[in-house]
Write a protein that holds these residues in place. Structure first.
Motif, short mmCIF file in Angstrom:
data_model
loop_
_atom_site.label_atom_id
_atom_site.label_comp_id
_atom_site.label_asym_id
_atom_site.label_seq_id
_atom_site.Cartn_x
_atom_site.Cartn_y
_atom_site.Cartn_z
N ARG A 104 0.78 -1.28 -0.10
CA ARG A 104 -0.13 0.11 0.02
C ARG A 104 0.83 1.31 -0.04
N ALA A 105 2.15 1.22 0.79
CA ALA A 105 2.85 2.47 0.89
C ALA A 105 3.55 2.49 -0.35
N VAL A 106 3.97 1.69 -1.22
CA VAL A 106 4.29 1.83 -2.42
C VAL A 106 3.34 2.35 -3.63
N LEU A 107 2.22 1.94 -3.57
CA LEU A 107 1.28 2.24 -4.27
C LEU A 107 0.96 3.89 -4.09
N ARG A 108 0.83 4.17 -3.06
CA ARG A 108 0.61 5.51 -2.76
C ARG A 108 1.77 6.35 -3.13
N ALA A 109 2.95 6.15 -3.03
CA ALA A 109 4.15 6.62 -3.45
C ALA A 109 3.92 6.91 -4.85
N VAL A 110 3.66 5.70 -5.68
CA VAL A 110 3.52 5.88 -7.04
C VAL A 110 2.27 6.79 -7.33
N ALA A 111 1.34 6.76 -6.64
CA ALA A 111 0.17 7.61 -7.09
C ALA A 111 0.45 9.05 -6.86
N GLU A 112 1.33 9.36 -5.74
CA GLU A 112 1.63 10.76 -5.46
C GLU A 112 2.76 11.28 -6.27
N GLU A 121 8.78 -0.74 -9.56
CA GLU A 121 9.31 -2.13 -9.55
C GLU A 121 10.67 -2.17 -8.30
N LEU A 122 11.28 -1.22 -8.27
CA LEU A 122 12.48 -1.07 -7.63
C LEU A 122 12.05 -0.78 -5.97
N MET A 123 11.15 0.16 -6.02
CA MET A 123 10.51 0.34 -4.68
C MET A 123 9.90 -0.74 -4.17
N HIS A 124 9.27 -1.27 -4.80
CA HIS A 124 8.75 -2.68 -4.19
C HIS A 124 9.61 -3.65 -3.94
N ARG A 125 10.56 -3.92 -4.59
CA ARG A 125 11.56 -4.80 -4.20
C ARG A 125 12.32 -4.39 -2.88
N LEU A 126 12.77 -3.30 -2.79
CA LEU A 126 13.45 -2.83 -1.84
C LEU A 126 12.75 -2.81 -0.59
N VAL A 127 11.45 -2.63 -0.50
CA VAL A 127 10.60 -2.45 0.65
C VAL A 127 10.53 -3.86 1.09
N GLN A 174 8.82 7.50 3.79
CA GLN A 174 9.68 6.57 4.10
C GLN A 174 10.10 5.78 2.81
N VAL A 175 9.11 5.18 2.19
CA VAL A 175 9.42 4.33 1.03
C VAL A 175 10.11 5.14 0.16
N THR A 176 9.88 6.34 -0.19
CA THR A 176 10.71 6.97 -1.35
C THR A 176 12.05 7.33 -1.00
N ALA A 177 12.17 7.61 0.26
CA ALA A 177 13.55 7.89 1.04
C ALA A 177 14.43 6.60 0.98
N TRP A 178 13.84 5.54 1.05
CA TRP A 178 14.50 4.14 1.34
C TRP A 178 14.83 3.82 -0.45
N ALA A 179 13.89 3.97 -1.21
CA ALA A 179 14.56 3.81 -2.42
C ALA A 179 15.64 4.55 -2.96
#
Length: 313
Positions: A104-112, A121-127, A174-179
Motif C-alpha cells: 500500500r505504501a508503494v502504491l501511494r508513493a506511485v500515485a503521489e 518495481e525497484l521501490m517494491h523490491r527494496l521495501v 519513508q518508502v521513497t526515501a529508502w528507494a
C-alpha cells in the motif's frame, strides 16, 4: 418433511439448511472426508448425524478464517491442536498484513509521485527486504568504500550501526526515501567520492591531525556563517572578511597553525574534499526512514565558507 428420519439422521439437504451452506459445498466436504456421512439409505443417499453438524460448523469457521483444507483436516483428525493451527495461521497473517501495508505504501508513493514502472518495481523490491538484508546492503557499501583506506574507525562504526529501519507500516515518504538511499549507496560515483574523502582523512591523521578537533569547529562555523547568511553578507565583502577572519583565527588556535594564506588553503582543501552534497543527503534520507530528527543542513554553511575562502585568495 424436514429431511430427518426416525433415527435422527439428516439428509444432505437438511444438513445444508441447518448450517446455511449449499448442498454442493456439503457434498464437497463429505467427498474429501472432512465431514463423512454417518450412513446411507438403501437408495444410496447420504445421511448425517449431529456430529456432522458440529464438524461442518467448525470446518466453515476455520475456512472463513482462511485456514487451508489440509490444516482443517489435521485439526479434525486430532493430528494437530486447534491452538497450534491457529497460531501458525496468525503468524502467516501477520506476515501477509505487513506485506500488504508495504505494498500500500508503494502504491501511494506511485500515485503521489507518478513514478515510472522501473522505479515502481525497484521501490517494491527494496521495501520487501528484511532487516538483515538492509543491514547487509549498508555493510557492503561501507566495506566497498572504506575497505581500502585507513578509515576513521568511529565513522565506519557509525555507518555500520546506522541501518535503515522501515516500520511495518511505512509512510510514502519513508518508502521513497529508502528507494533513494538504496540507489545512492549503489552509485559508483558516490562511492568513489567517499573513498577520496576517506583517503584524505587517513592522510591527515597520518600527519597528526585529529578529526575530532575539526568536528569541534563545526558548531562555531555554523553560527558565524548562519548569521552572515541571515544578514545577506556575500563572500568577498568587508563584512564577509571579518567573519572569515574570526573563523580562520579559531582554526589556527585549535590546530596550532599560523593564521596565514597556507592555513586558508588547508581549510579550503578540507572543505572541497568533503563538499559532496550527497553525503548530507545520505544522512537526511536515513533520518527520514528511521523517523529521526532531521540533521542540520550544512551544505549552505560550508558553501558560503568555501566561497569566502576563495574570494580571500
Amino acid at each position: 418433511m424436514n429431511g430427518t428420519d426416525s433415527d435422527g439422521l439428516m439428509s444432505i439437504g437438511a444438513l445444508a439448511r441447518r448450517t446455511g451452506l449449499t448442498v454442493k459445498t456439503v457434498r464437497y466436504y463429505s467427498d474429501t472426508g472432512l465431514v463423512p456421512s454417518t450412513d446411507r439409505t438403501a437408495a444410496g443417499y447420504r445421511r448425517y448425524g449431529a456430529e456432522a453438524v458440529a464438524r461442518l460448523e467448525l470446518v466453515r469457521t476455520l475456512r472463513e478464517l482462511g485456514i487451508g483444507l489440509e490444516a482443517v483436516r489435521r485439526v479434525l483428525e486430532r493430528e494437530a491442536s486447534l491452538a497450534e493451527v491457529a497460531r501458525a495461521h496468525a503468524d502467516a497473517l501477520d506476515l501477509r498484513i505487513r506485506t500488504l501495508r508495504q505494498q500500500r505504501a508503494v502504491l501511494r508513493a506511485v500515485a503521489e509521485r507518478g513514478t515510472d514502472p522501473e522505479e515502481t518495481e525497484l521501490m517494491h523490491r527494496l521495501v520487501r527486504l528484511s532487516a538483515e538484508e538492509r543491514r547487509r546492503l549498508i555493510e557492503e557499501f561501507v566495506d566497498d568504500t572504506f575497505g581500502t583506506a585507513d578509515a576513521n574507525p568511529e565513522l565506519v562504526a557509525l555507518l555500520r550501526a546506522a541501518v535503515p529501519e522501515l516500520p511495518e507500516e511505512p509512510t510514502t515518504d519513508q518508502v521513497t526515501a529508502w528507494a533513494e538511499l538504496a540507489e545512492l549507496t549503489r552509485d559508483p560515483d558516490f562511492r568513489a567520492s567517499i573513498r577520496r574523502m576517506a583517503a584524505y582523512q587517513a592522510e591527515q591523521r597520518a600527519e597528526g591531525d585529529s578529526t575530532g578537533l575539526h568536528h569541534q569547529l563545526t558548531e562555531q562555523v555554523r553560527e558565524v556563517v548562519t548569521a552572515a547568511l541571515a544578514a545577506g553578507t556575500a563572500p568577498g565583502t568587508p563584512a564577509a572578511a571579518t567573519a572569515l577572519a574570526a573563523l580562520t583565527a579559531r582554526y589556527a588556535e585549535v590546530f596550532g597553525r599560523p593564521d596565514d594564506a597556507a592555513l586558508r588553503g588547508w581549510i579550503l582543501r578540507r572543505l572541497e574534499v568533503a563538499a559532496d552534497p550527497r553525503v548530507e543527503r545520505y544522512w537526511s534520507l536515513l533520518a527520514r526512514i528511521n523517523g529521526w530528527p532531521a540533521p542540520p543542513a550544512l551544505a549552505p554553511v560550508f558553501g558560503w565558507f568555501t566561497a569566502a575562502l576563495r574570494a580571500a585568495g
